[in-house]
Design an enzyme around this catalytic site. Structure first.
Site, short mmCIF file in Angstrom:
data_model
loop_
_atom_site.label_atom_id
_atom_site.label_comp_id
_atom_site.label_asym_id
_atom_site.label_seq_id
_atom_site.Cartn_x
_atom_site.Cartn_y
_atom_site.Cartn_z
N ARG A 24 0.83 -1.21 0.00
CA ARG A 24 0.00 0.00 0.00
C ARG A 24 0.86 1.25 0.00
NH1 ARG A 24 -2.83 -4.25 1.72
NH2 ARG A 24 -5.11 -4.23 1.78
N GLN A 166 -8.66 -7.26 0.03
CA GLN A 166 -8.25 -7.01 -1.36
C GLN A 166 -9.43 -6.48 -2.17
OE1 GLN A 166 -6.31 -10.59 -2.74
NE2 GLN A 166 -4.54 -10.26 -1.44
N ASP A 312 -4.31 -15.61 6.97
CA ASP A 312 -3.04 -16.13 6.44
C ASP A 312 -2.31 -17.00 7.46
OD1 ASP A 312 -3.50 -14.85 4.06
OD2 ASP A 312 -2.30 -13.09 4.57
N ARG A 343 -5.09 -24.02 0.40
CA ARG A 343 -4.42 -24.27 1.70
C ARG A 343 -5.20 -25.23 2.59
NH1 ARG A 343 -2.36 -18.02 2.64
NH2 ARG A 343 -0.59 -18.18 1.20
N ARG A 385 3.44 -19.77 2.53
CA ARG A 385 2.94 -20.05 3.88
C ARG A 385 2.89 -21.55 4.17
NH1 ARG A 385 2.70 -15.11 5.53
NH2 ARG A 385 1.76 -13.52 4.21
C1 S3P Z 1 -4.30 -9.05 1.91
C2 S3P Z 1 -5.55 -9.53 2.18
C3 S3P Z 1 -5.86 -10.96 2.39
C4 S3P Z 1 -4.61 -11.77 2.67
C5 S3P Z 1 -3.48 -11.41 1.73
C6 S3P Z 1 -3.14 -9.94 1.86
C7 S3P Z 1 -4.13 -7.61 1.70
O1 S3P Z 1 -6.48 -11.46 1.24
O2 S3P Z 1 -4.89 -13.15 2.57
O3 S3P Z 1 -2.35 -12.19 2.02
O4 S3P Z 1 -2.98 -7.12 1.72
O5 S3P Z 1 -5.13 -6.91 1.50
P1 S3P Z 1 -8.07 -11.34 1.03
O6 S3P Z 1 -8.38 -9.91 1.05
O7 S3P Z 1 -8.39 -11.93 -0.30
O8 S3P Z 1 -8.67 -12.12 2.16
#
Ligand code: S3P
Length: 425
Positions: A24, A166, A312, A343, A385
Site C-alpha cells: 500500500r 483485497q 493467512d 491451503r 505459507r
Molecule cells: C491481503 C488480504 C488478504 C490476505 C493477503 C493480503 C491484503 O487477502 O490473505 O495475504 O494485503 O489486503 P483477502 O483480502 O483476499 O482475504
C-alpha cells in the site's frame, strides 16, 4: 530443505516489514504528490512486483535495502505502460492495482504467474463493472489476464459477499476516481490498512463497523511510513517458540493492528504464554514486542468474525493444533481454498502424512491433536505459507521433514530460514 527436532529457541528477532502495508505504501505513494519515504519495506518478491508495476507506469522509485523512496506523480499522473503489467504471485498487487487502473484514461493488461492466473478475479470484476469500469478476463474464466479499459466511474454501495481486504481496497481505490461516494460493506471486518494509510495521505475516508466510505478526487500528499514487522511472518516464530520445549524468544516491533491479531487471541485461548512489551502506535498502526515462551497448548474452536483477522495464519495455526492436546475445529475458512494454493486441502493432506488425526470439512478442518508428528516429504506447492508452516512442523516432529520447493518463502520472507537457524543455535 530438511528439518529435524530443534534445540530450544532463544534470542531476539526483528521480523521483516508487513507485506500488506508495504504494497500500500508504494501504491499510495505513487498516487500522492511529493515524496513518500518508506522504512522497513518488505523486500519480498510480491512487494517488488508492486514496485515494478508502478515503475512501468512512469513512477520513479528508489529502493535502497529496506528504504524505499517513491517520487509520487499525483492521482492523475500515471502513464500508460509499454507492456503488460506482471503482478507475479501477488493477489494484493493484482486486485488493488485493478481498482487504480479502472480509473485511468489508458488501457492496461495485467497478469501474473500460474497461481495468479487461477485465482478468482470475478470478485473484483463484479463491483468494478457496477461502477462503470470496463474490465475483461481475457480467457473468459474470471481469472487474469485482465484487460482494463478506460471508463467513467460512479460511486456505489457495494455489499461484498466476502470479507476480503483485497476486494474492499480495490473498490475504495476505484472510488478515488469515481463521481460521488463509494462505500463497501463486508460480512466481517477485514484488515483496515488501506483505510488507515489512505487517511494519513489525506483521503476523506470514514469507517463504521464493517463499512468504509471514500470521497473522490482528494489531493494525496507524500508521507514517511515506518512499516511494522509482519504479524503473518511473526506467526511462524510465535508457533515455534510455543511448541519447541524450553524456548524463550523476543519478536520485536510486530504489527498488532486488531484486524490482524487473531493469531494472538487464538494462541491465548489455546493457553499460550505471550507477553506484549513496548506497545506504540504510528500512522494508526499499533506495534509491540512479543515475548514468547514454550507452553502446553490445548485445542479450541476458531470461527466467525475472527477468521479474516488470522486468514493467512491458519496453516501455522493448524500445525499448533496438531501439537495441542484435544480437538481444534476451524470453520468459516473456505477462503483458504483460493489463496496462493488450496491451503485447506494441502494442510489436511500434509498433516495426515505426518501422522496427524485430521479431517477436512467444507469450510475448514477438525484436528485431533496431541500425538507426536512424524517427518515426511512435503511439497510447498510454491506457496510460501505452506513452506514456512512445515518448516516449523519439522522442528517438533520425529525424524526428518523435507519441504520441497522451499525457496518460495522469497514471496514474503526471503531470510526466513536464516532467521530460524539463528534462533535455534
Ligand atoms: C491481503 C488480504 C488478504 C490476505 C493477503 C493480503 C491484503 O487477502 O490473505 O495475504 O494485503 O489486503 P483477502 O483480502 O483476499 O482475504
Amino acid at each position: 530443505m530438511n528439518f529435524t527436532k530443534s534445540a530450544p529457541l532463544s534470542g531476539t528477532i526483528h521480523i521483516p516489514g508487513d507485506k500488506s502495508i508495504s504494497h500500500r505504501a508504494v501504491m499510495f505513494g505513487s498516487l500522492a504528490l511529493g515524496d513518500t519515504k518508506v522504512t522497513n519495506f518488505l523486500e519480498g518478491a510480491d512487494c517488488l512486483s508492486t514496485i515494478s508495476c508502478f515503475q512501468k507506469m512512469g513512477v520513479s522509485i528508489e529502493n535502497q535495502q529496506g528504504e524505499v523512496i517513491i517520487h509520487g506523480k499525483g492521482l492523475h499522473g500515471l502513464n500508460k505502460p509499454d507492456s503488460i503489467l506482471d503482478t507475479g504471485n501477488s493477489g494484493t498487487t493484482t486486485r488493488l492495482i485493478s481498482g487504480i487502473l479502472a480509473g485511468q484514461t489508458f488501457e492496461t493488461t495485467l497478469t501474473g504467474d500460474a497461481s495468479i492466473q487461477s485465482r478468482p478475479m470475478g470478485r473484483i470484476i463484479t463491483p468494478l463493472s457496477q461502477m462503470g469500469a470496463h474490465i475483461t478476463s481475457l480467457h473468459d474464466n474470471g481469472c487474469a489476464p485482465l484487460r482494463i479499459q478506460p471508463g467513467t466511474l460512479h460511486g456505489i454501495h457495494y455489499q461484498s459477499p466476502v470479507a476480503s481486504a483485497q476486494v474492499k481496497s480495490c473498490v475504495l481505490l476505484a472510488g478515488l476516481y469515481a463521481q460521488g461516494t463509494t462505500t463497501v460493506t463486508e460480512p466481517a471486518l477485514s484488515r483496515n490498512h488501506t483505510e488507515l494509510m489512505l487517511r494519513s495521505f489525506g483521503a476523506q475516508i470514514t469507517s463504521k463497523e464493517n463499512s468504509a466510505s471514500i470521497e473522490p478526487n482528494p489531493v494525496l500528499n507524500g508521507q514517511d511510513i515506518a512499516v511494522p514487522g509482519d504479524i503473518s511472518s511473526a506467526a511462524y516464530f510465535i508457533a515455534a517458540g510455543l511448541m519447541v520445549p524450553n524456548s524463550e524468544i523476543r519478536i520485536c516491533n510486530v504489527g498488532i493492528n486488531p484486524t490482524r491479531d487473531g493469531i494472538l487471541r487464538v494462541a491465548k485461548s489455546m493457553g499460550a504464554d505471550i507477553k506484549l512489551e513496548n506497545e506504540t502506535t504510528a500512522g494508526g498502526e499499533q506495534t509491540a514486542d512479543l515475548i514468547v515462551r514454550s507452553t502446553a497448548l490445548c485445542g479450541c474452536t476458531i470461527e466467525g468474525s475472527i477468521i479474516p483477522t488470522l486468514i493467512d495464519e491458519i496453516p501455522i495455526i493448524a500445525v499448533m493444533a496438531a501439537y495441542a492436546d484435544g480437538t481444534t475445529i476451524i470453520k468459516d475458512a473456505q477462503e483458504l481454498k483460493v489463496k496462493e494454493s488450496n491451503r485447506l486441502d494441502i494442510m489436511v493432506h500434509h498433516l495426515s502424512l505426518m501422522g496427524v488425526d485430521i479431517e477436512g470439512t467444507e469450510d475448514g478442518m477438525i484436528i485431533h491433536g496431541g500425538k507426536t508428528l512424524h517427518g515426511a516429504v512435503l511439497d510447498s506447492h510454491l506457496d510460501h505459507r505452506i513452506a514456512m508452516s512445515f518448516a516449523i512442523a519439522g522442528l517438533i516432529a520425529d525424524g526428518t521433514t523435507t519441504v520441497e520447493r522451499a525457496e518460495c518463502v522469497d514471496i514474503s520472507y526471503p531470510e526466513f530460514y536464516k532467521d530460524l537457524e539463528r534462533l535455534s543455535r
